[in-house]
Design a protein around this motif. Structure first.
Motif, PDB file in Angstrom:
ATOM      1  N   LYS A 228       2.978 -14.604  17.293  1.00  0.00           N
ATOM      2  CA  LYS A 228       4.211 -14.450  16.529  1.00  0.00           C
ATOM      3  C   LYS A 228       4.456 -15.702  15.687  1.00  0.00           C
ATOM      4  CE  LYS A 228       6.419 -11.489  19.990  1.00  0.00           C
ATOM      5  NZ  LYS A 228       7.571 -11.360  20.938  1.00  0.00           N
ATOM      6  N   SER A 230       6.953 -17.810  14.657  1.00  0.00           N
ATOM      7  CA  SER A 230       8.313 -18.291  14.851  1.00  0.00           C
ATOM      8  C   SER A 230       8.240 -19.707  15.409  1.00  0.00           C
ATOM      9  CB  SER A 230       9.081 -17.398  15.816  1.00  0.00           C
ATOM     10  OG  SER A 230       8.509 -17.450  17.107  1.00  0.00           O
ATOM     11  N   LEU A 231       9.359 -20.421  15.342  1.00  0.00           N
ATOM     12  CA  LEU A 231       9.394 -21.786  15.847  1.00  0.00           C
ATOM     13  C   LEU A 231       9.112 -21.823  17.347  1.00  0.00           C
ATOM     14  CD1 LEU A 231       9.944 -24.792  15.440  1.00  0.00           C
ATOM     15  CD2 LEU A 231      12.390 -24.316  15.803  1.00  0.00           C
ATOM     16  N   ARG A 232       9.682 -20.885  18.077  1.00  0.00           N
ATOM     17  CA  ARG A 232       9.455 -20.838  19.528  1.00  0.00           C
ATOM     18  C   ARG A 232       7.981 -20.590  19.836  1.00  0.00           C
ATOM     19  NH1 ARG A 232       9.518 -16.945  23.652  1.00  0.00           N
ATOM     20  NH2 ARG A 232      10.287 -17.756  25.655  1.00  0.00           N
ATOM     21  N   SER A 233       7.364 -19.679  19.058  1.00  0.00           N
ATOM     22  CA  SER A 233       5.952 -19.387  19.256  1.00  0.00           C
ATOM     23  C   SER A 233       5.094 -20.615  18.950  1.00  0.00           C
ATOM     24  CB  SER A 233       5.527 -18.219  18.360  1.00  0.00           C
ATOM     25  OG  SER A 233       4.156 -17.948  18.500  1.00  0.00           O
TER      26      SER A 233
END
Length: 447
Positions: A228, A230-233
């Motif tokens: 993914k 995203s920043l978290r990913s």
């Protein structure tokens, strides 16, 4: 790309180890043969100065190779444990994260080396005579390093996915092509040392493409999985890659210890024996990847078996694989040592005229240098075992001892006491002392 019959859950340990070891050993030795063929062709096509120039560049290759082995070994251990716990998608994400991170880092390193190539060559010990040869050889290697990372990491995963024979061909085909291209570039096209660099780089590209072709096939259990965006990913990816690097850092330090051996050896031989001494040491360094790869092949073959059974706490199988890997290391170590001691002149004559100054120095030194091969292979296999069961402090301790704590004093002090004999004895003594410590750590771990 067909998967072999590798059943980590139910297969017989001896059979599984053999099915892993034979293709892995053949594949990695073929890559070592690529290096040796480089040396043979450069030695006869350019001379001892060409062998010395290529040997100056070896620490750079060891650094890149070490990064690939670090991430590849760490990724393989993590993926093995995820597979043991039936987390297939997580395993595939870890593979993708490892490859993207490794390719990015090496692309940056190669670019910086290309900009500062001459200062780097000087730093590695190139004399005024060797400098143009070193620069000509290295600048063509740099583009291939990115693809070398794909190959190094990819082959760990391909073997783990149950296709060690395909991994073997990913090594053998580029090695055979390299031999042909070396001959064409050095002799037919008269490109000198630069020709060997061009040939090697082309073969790195081919090996990387073959490994990537396997990993992008969705029909395989272990293939690349798009993460993914995203920043978290991204943060999770960095965390995962960091843990893989921590597990595999002993592989990087192992390569760097080999690079340190060659780097310090080049300096010491230059100081005591000049360019001919570096040429003589360079010949021995062409054989060093052979016994390093033997130990590494044994460790890589045992790793999936050890890590999988470690992941499900099946300790009896872990112990059996450990015994197999140590016995195999001992037998191969004895065989290679006998070659160094029995036919040194024939081994030297493959690279340069055995009656030349460099050839005579190498012939006299090979029986001494060969004494360290048994301990060298055993140390690499033991480090791989500790890495496979996440005993990272033990693995790192052995690596630091053999790569820095023991080898540097040996190279500094032994030549002062024993002359040229002491230079050749530095590696065997440092490896033997490291093995004593490794054996003690292994005994404590076994208990």
């Amino acid at each position: 790309m067909k998967r072999d019959s590798i059943d980590l859950q139910n297969g017989d340990i001896v059979t599984l180890f053999r099915r892993m070891l034979i293709p892995t050993l053949l594949g990695t030795l073929s890559m070592s043969a690529m290096t040796v063929i480089d040396g043979m062709i450069v030695g006869h096509g350019v001379g001892a100065v060409g062998v010395a120039a290529v040997n100056i560049v070896v620490p750079i290759y060891q650094l890149i190779s070490g990064l690939g082995l670090m991430i590849g070994a760490g990724c393989s251990v993590v993926v093995s444990i995820h597979i043991a716990n039936a987390k297939q998608k997580v395993a595939r994400l870890n593979i993708t994260q490892a490859i993207v991170a490794a390719v990015t880092v090496v692309a940056i390193i190669a670019s910086l080396m290309g900009i500062y190539l001459e200062p780097v060559a000087r730093m590695l010990g190139a004399s005024d005579t060797l400098l143009p040869h070193v620069v000509a050889y290295t600048k063509w290697l740099l583009p291939g390093f990115v693809f070398e990372m794909l190959s190094l990491i990819g082959l760990f995963i391909i073997r783990l996915d149950g296709a060690p024979r395909y991994a073997m061909w990913c090594n053998i085909i580029p090695a055979v092509l390299n031999a042909l291209l070396d001959y064409v570039c050095v002799f037919w096209l008269d490109m000198g040392v630069m020709g060997a660099g061009v040939a090697t780089s082309i073969c790195m590209v081919l090996g990387g493409i073959m490994a990537l072709a396997y990993l992008v096939m969705p029909s395989h259990k272990l293939h690349l999985e798009l993460p993914k965006l995203s920043l978290r990913s991204l943060l999770l990816s960095l965390r995962n890659v960091g843990y893989q690097c921590w597990i595999g850092i002993s592989s990087l330090l192992g390569e760097l210890s080999l690079a340190m051996l060659i780097f310090i050896g080049n300096i010491v031989f230059m100081r005591y024996l000049g360019d001919d001494g570096v040429g003589a040491f360079g010949i021995s360094c062409y054989y060093t990847p052979f016994f390093f790869m033997i130990g590494n092949s044994i460790a890589q073959s045992a790793q999936p078996l050890i890590s999988y059974n470690y992941g499900i706490s099946r300790w009896s199988h872990v112990a059996r694989v450990r015994r197999l890997s140590l016995l195999t290391s001992l037998l191969f170590g004895l065989a290679v040592t006998l070659l160094f001691m029995g036919v040194p002149k024939a081994m030297v004559a493959l690279f340069v005229d055995a009656e030349s100054t460099a050839g005579i120095l190498a012939t006299e030194g090979f029986p001494i240098y060969g004494l360290g091969v048994i301990f060298f292979i055993l140390n690499v296999a033991i480090i791989g075992y500790f890495q496979s069961i996440e005993r990272l402090r033990s693995a790192l301790s052995i690596v630091v001892l053999r790569g820095l704590v023991f080898v540097v004093p040996c190279f500094v002090l032994l030549p002062e006491w024993l002359g040229s004999v002491g230079i050749w004895l530095a590696m065997p003594l440092s490896e033997a002392m490291s093995f004593v410590v490794a054996a003690l750590l292994l005994r404590r771990s076994s208990r």
